[in-house]
Scaffold this active site. Structure first.
Site, mmCIF file in Angstrom:
data_model
loop_
_atom_site.group_PDB
_atom_site.id
_atom_site.type_symbol
_atom_site.label_atom_id
_atom_site.label_comp_id
_atom_site.label_asym_id
_atom_site.label_seq_id
_atom_site.Cartn_x
_atom_site.Cartn_y
_atom_site.Cartn_z
ATOM 1 C CG ASP A 1 -0.349 -0.245 2.592
ATOM 2 O OD1 ASP A 1 0.517 -0.903 2.750
ATOM 3 O OD2 ASP A 1 -1.017 0.615 3.548
ATOM 4 C CD GLU B 1 4.107 0.333 6.609
ATOM 5 O OE1 GLU B 1 5.084 0.729 7.553
ATOM 6 O OE2 GLU B 1 3.915 1.469 5.973
HETATM 7 ZN ZN LIG Z 1 7.037 2.293 4.064
#
Ligand SMILES: [Zn+2]
Length: 399
Positions: A88, A150
């Site tokens: 992401d 993340e």
């Molecule tokens: Zn990162």
């Protein structure tokens, strides 16, 4: 000639450019699905003989990919190395980009695009060396761990790690490719975040003694947090290996009140601590709560329904891999360097480390370019990452 997007003509010597272009081309902003990118990488890796496992979020809109190239003796679970990256990226909303963020553009020795630094180039470099890992064969398993979400709190990788632990996969080392300028990073700070909700009591602003001003009480607590941050800076223990060598705390958002002529009933603010391993975040929050509790008797004297409450928003432990460990030696060998560093930003490394998988962080690009408009990575950093991968191939190769 620096034709935008014409990567092959700009730097024909680098082998990962096509893959960087492909990975960045998928818009995987954290709020959106990453499945198209995950499917592409899974097909690529399975096409090279990897065995892949996906773990999904609750809505099955996003997935982690864990893929394994078994060793030449058939071992797919014990020892070996994990190359870890998140898929992401942060949003480009309202950022002044000079080129399409999802088309990698080369100019002046740099690649521009969302995620070229944070952190698709590392994953692309690893994937670019897959044909060579396969051709030479590996003595121990090689794994890719590519996560979702993340950037919104290291959420996705927790499921990936739980899955591999449950399946008895026990890697000997994990390399997280967050941008460190290709320096070897062996520790990062922990982070803990909270929301404070102050409920006061409304009154006409000409009658302030009849009300409880939530905004003003919140500001007292904010000022206390700022005071504690100054104490960490001026009197706390330090570790000069970090870019910011002391624990930090700050308030990031605050909302409260409705109109100037109303004593405000509600105020909410979010704050965090980024702590060195020897500073205890739970002691910090206990102190903040105790300070806040000092306001309650006077608040309750006006109205029994007033309160101050704290909600934990996120927790990411710190990690510290001792120098001299096997994973650090691997990092030194692959990076051809003896230096190690420590960083203030949190990563998935602490979660692998917490699952008894020795971990280091090393990846191309610099954190200062992450999350920025016109995010860039230098071609020199890509070249260093490719040299790292080549040395990793040589160390892991069966022949
Ligand atoms: Zn990162």
């Amino acid at each position: 000639m620096n034709a935008p997007g014409n990567l092959a003509q700009v730097t024909p010597a680098l082998r990962s450019l096509d893959l960087i272009h492909t990975l960045v081309g998928y818009d995987t902003t954290s709020r959106d699905s990453n499945l198209a990118l995950i499917d592409w990488i899974r097909d690529y890796l399975e096409g090279h003989g990897f065995a892949a496992t996906l773990t999904f979020d609750d809505d099955r809109r996003k997935a982690n990919l864990f893929a394994t190239l078994a060793a030449v003796d058939g071992n797919a679970t014990t020892g070996g190395i994990v190359l870890s990256g998140h898929t992401d990226v942060v949003p480009v909303d309202n950022q002044p980009w000079e080129s399409d963020p999802f088309i990698v553009t080369a100019r002046d020795g740099r690649l521009y695009g969302r995620g070229v630094t944070d952190m698709k180039s590392f994953s692309a470099c690893g994937l670019a060396f897959v044909p060579e890992f396969v051709r030479r064969g590996v003595r121990k398993p090689l794994h890719f761990a590519l996560s979702y979400d993340e950037e919104v709190g290291c959420i996705g990788v927790r499921r990936l790690i739980a899955d591999i632990v449950a399946r008895g996969v026990r890697p000997a080392a994990c390399i997280v490719g967050e941008p460190t300028g290709m320096e070897l990073v062996v520790a990062h700070k922990g982070k803990k975040a909270w929301r404070c909700r102050v409920r006061g009591f409304e009154a006409h602003s000409s009658l302030t003694p009849s009300g409880v001003n939530a905004v003003q009480i919140a500001c007292e607590i904010v000022a206390y947090i700022a005071k504690r941050a100054r104490e960490f800076r001026d009197a706390g223990k330090r570790d000069d290996a970090y870019d910011v060598p002391y624990t930090t705390a700050h308030v990031g958002t605050i909302r409260g009140g409705t109109a100037l002529n109303i004593v405000p009933r509600d105020c909410t603010f979010d704050f965090e601590i980024r702590h060195l391993p020897f500073d205890d975040p739970d002691r910090f929050i206990r102190d903040v709560e105790q300070f806040a509790a000092g306001f309650l008797p006077a608040m309750h004297a006006v109205d029994a329904g007033t309160y101050i409450e704290f909600d934990n928003l996120s927790t990411l432990p710190g990690f510290d891999t001792h120098d001299g460990s096997e994973v650090t030696a691997l990092g030194h060998a692959c990076n051809a360097t003896q230096e190690v560093g420590k960083v203030s930003f949190g990563t998935e490394a602490s979660l692998f480390h917490g699952a008894s998988i020795p971990t280091i962080i090393c990846g191309p690009g610099h954190i200062a370019q992450a999350h920025q408009p016109n995010e860039w990575v230098s071609l020199d950093q890509i070249a260093r990452c490719e040299a790292f991968m080549q040395r990793l191939v040589d160390r892991l190769a069966a022949a």
